[in-house]
Design an enzyme around this catalytic site. Structure first.
Site, PDB file in Angstrom:
ATOM      1  N   ARG A   1      -4.608  19.594  -7.006  1.00  0.00           N
ATOM      2  CA  ARG A   1      -4.827  18.272  -6.426  1.00  0.00           C
ATOM      3  C   ARG A   1      -5.952  17.555  -7.166  1.00  0.00           C
ATOM      4  NH1 ARG A   1      -4.568  19.712   0.091  1.00  0.00           N
ATOM      5  NH2 ARG A   1      -2.546  20.787  -0.017  1.00  0.00           N
TER       6      ARG A   1
ATOM      7  N   ARG B   1     -13.642  21.947  -1.983  1.00  0.00           N
ATOM      8  CA  ARG B   1     -12.659  20.937  -2.384  1.00  0.00           C
ATOM      9  C   ARG B   1     -12.449  21.041  -3.892  1.00  0.00           C
ATOM     10  NH1 ARG B   1     -11.109  16.891   0.989  1.00  0.00           N
ATOM     11  NH2 ARG B   1     -12.935  17.260   2.286  1.00  0.00           N
TER      12      ARG B   1
ATOM     13  N   GLU C   1     -12.084  22.576   8.222  1.00  0.00           N
ATOM     14  CA  GLU C   1     -10.641  22.806   8.217  1.00  0.00           C
ATOM     15  C   GLU C   1     -10.254  23.915   7.243  1.00  0.00           C
ATOM     16  OE1 GLU C   1      -6.671  21.021   6.257  1.00  0.00           O
ATOM     17  OE2 GLU C   1      -8.324  19.613   6.567  1.00  0.00           O
TER      18      GLU C   1
ATOM     19  N   SER D   1      -3.760  23.323   8.285  1.00  0.00           N
ATOM     20  CA  SER D   1      -3.114  22.252   9.035  1.00  0.00           C
ATOM     21  C   SER D   1      -1.672  22.664   9.267  1.00  0.00           C
ATOM     22  CB  SER D   1      -3.147  20.928   8.263  1.00  0.00           C
ATOM     23  OG  SER D   1      -4.416  20.330   8.317  1.00  0.00           O
TER      24      SER D   1
END
Length: 423
Positions: A261, A276, A348, A351
């Site tokens: 990503r 991240r 998190e 999900s």
């Protein structure tokens, strides 16, 4: 992708649904595009019917040896042929314009999703374990660098920011976490393990709704090829352009893959450490179900992801995302947030989303019931993010002497290593 017929039947309800996502009304624009499409289809059908009728009249005129009339009719047919070509081109443009507009609009939320503008309105559903609160707990990057097994500097030299090099026992710990996850989901939860391509074409990303809206977050590789941002793309597209038997459902797939990503939408956030990254490992869960069972499947998928954290004895909470925080393709999402002692907060780590028929419409994925095809429902979830699990293990199991205790659940995968120490 939305059903234009449903919007046509109740445009006000569609606009109210968009308002829950804090989006402006779209029904008038969509119905205008739809009306243009329908007008062109009707005009083309009328022209084709006239052309067919003229062909019969030409035959009758020639039979009657009325060459003048036959020639006039043939001239009209030639004009209709040109007109039909123009109408067909305009119809294709109208269909493309409508499809593009529909593809840019997010999914309709489930009624039970709490309303709110952003993550501040998320609602805690449940929690597990007791968070370790400490002002002296170190963050994962301090632990990893002190062990000499986590190197951000060399990673930056190799690839730039948001990459990490893990060495020795930390590299093995990362591998062990992924193996634990895939074993739990295949051996205990009945998911079928899949090894699928990490490179996919445009239509695969379109099918799961990463394209066109989120193109800037993807890594493109040459013409019409992209690195997967999640194995959800490969796994969900396994049923694209198929009509399944209802008896086959549910289908449950899992894969342990690297994910890629750009993180274009998160500039300035979590720039230090592994939270991240542009490249990371994740164990993905995907289910393909009937509409009636997708709600129960969502709860089941959440439970499967929770099992991993419970097995690792990592405290966490489950959040129901608000309307303003729910992802583009989802009708409803549960986030699992793991406790990170180094940050003294929950972050998190998974999900789990139910998407209804939103993705299935984009992929053309259906099942047959009573002789008729119906769109499947799709679900996806992290089961779980390996890098973030590594972070949580390092921070939760850190010791005062700088070492890290290996969770007992990982013992079978660590070759007898029970403690990670500086070498």
């Amino acid at each position: 992708m939305h059903d234009i017929r449903a919007i046509r039947d109740d445009p006000a309800a569609f606009d109210r649904a968009l308002a829950r996502r804090f989006l402006p009304p779209e029904s008038a624009r969509l119905l205008s595009l739809d009306e243009r499409r329908r007008e062109l289809i009707a005009e083309a059908q009328s022209a084709q019917e006239r052309r067919n009728s003229l062909s019969k009249e030409i035959g009758a005129a020639k039979k009657a040896k009325d060459e003048a009339r036959a020639a006039a009719l043939m001239e009209e047919v030639a004009g209709l042929k040109e007109r039909l070509a123009t109408l067909e081109a305009q119809e294709r443009e109208a269909i493309a314009a409508l499809d593009k507009a529909l593809a840019e609009i997010p999914n309709i939320l489930a009624d039970e999703v709490p309303d709110g503008p952003d993550e501040s309105a998320n609602v805690e559903r449940s929690n597990w374990g007791t968070p370790r609160r400490s002002n002296s707990a170190r963050e994962h990057f301090d632990i990893g660098e002190a062990l000499g097994l986590m190197d951000f500097e060399i990673a930056a030299k190799l690839s730039g920011a948001r990459f990490t090099v893990l060495k020795g026992q930390l590299a093995r710990l990362e591998r062990a976490l992924g193996q634990l996850m895939i074993d739990i989901h295949t051996q205990e939860h009945g998911y079928t393990e899949v090894s699928a391509p990490l490179l996919v074409r445009d239509h695969a990303l379109y099918g799961t709704a990463q394209l066109p809206k989120f193109a800037e977050d993807q890594f493109g590789v040459g013409e019409d090829l992209w690195l997967i941002p999640t194995a959800e793309v490969s796994l969900t597209n396994l049923v694209r352009e198929q009509i399944l038997s209802e008896d086959e459902l549910p289908l449950r797939y899992t894969a342990l893959t690297p994910c890629f990503r750009r993180e274009a939408g998160s500039a300035g956030r979590d720039t230090r450490g592994m939270l991240r990254q542009h490249q990371f490992w994740k164990c993905e869960l995907v289910s393909i179900t009937t509409p009636e069972t997708s709600g129960a499947e969502h709860e089941r998928m959440l439970s499967c992801a929770e099992t991993v954290l419970q097995r690792l004895e990592l405290p966490y909470r489950v959040m129901i995302l608000s309307s303003g925080d729910t992802g583009f393709a989802a009708r409803k999402t549960y986030d699992i947030e793991v406790w990170l002692p180094g940050q003294n907060t929950f972050r998190e780590i998974s999900s789990c989303s139910v998407c209804g028929e939103f993705q299935a419409r984009r992929m053309g994925a259906r099942f047959r019931r009573d002789g008729k095809p119906h769109f499947v429902h799709t679900l996806n979830g992290s089961g779980i993010a390996v890098g973030r699990a590594l972070i949580a293990v390092l921070e939760t199991y850190q010791n005062d002497d700088g070492s890290v205790t290996v969770p007992s659940a990982l013992a079978p995968y660590m070759g007898g290593i029970t403690r990670i120490e500086r070498v």
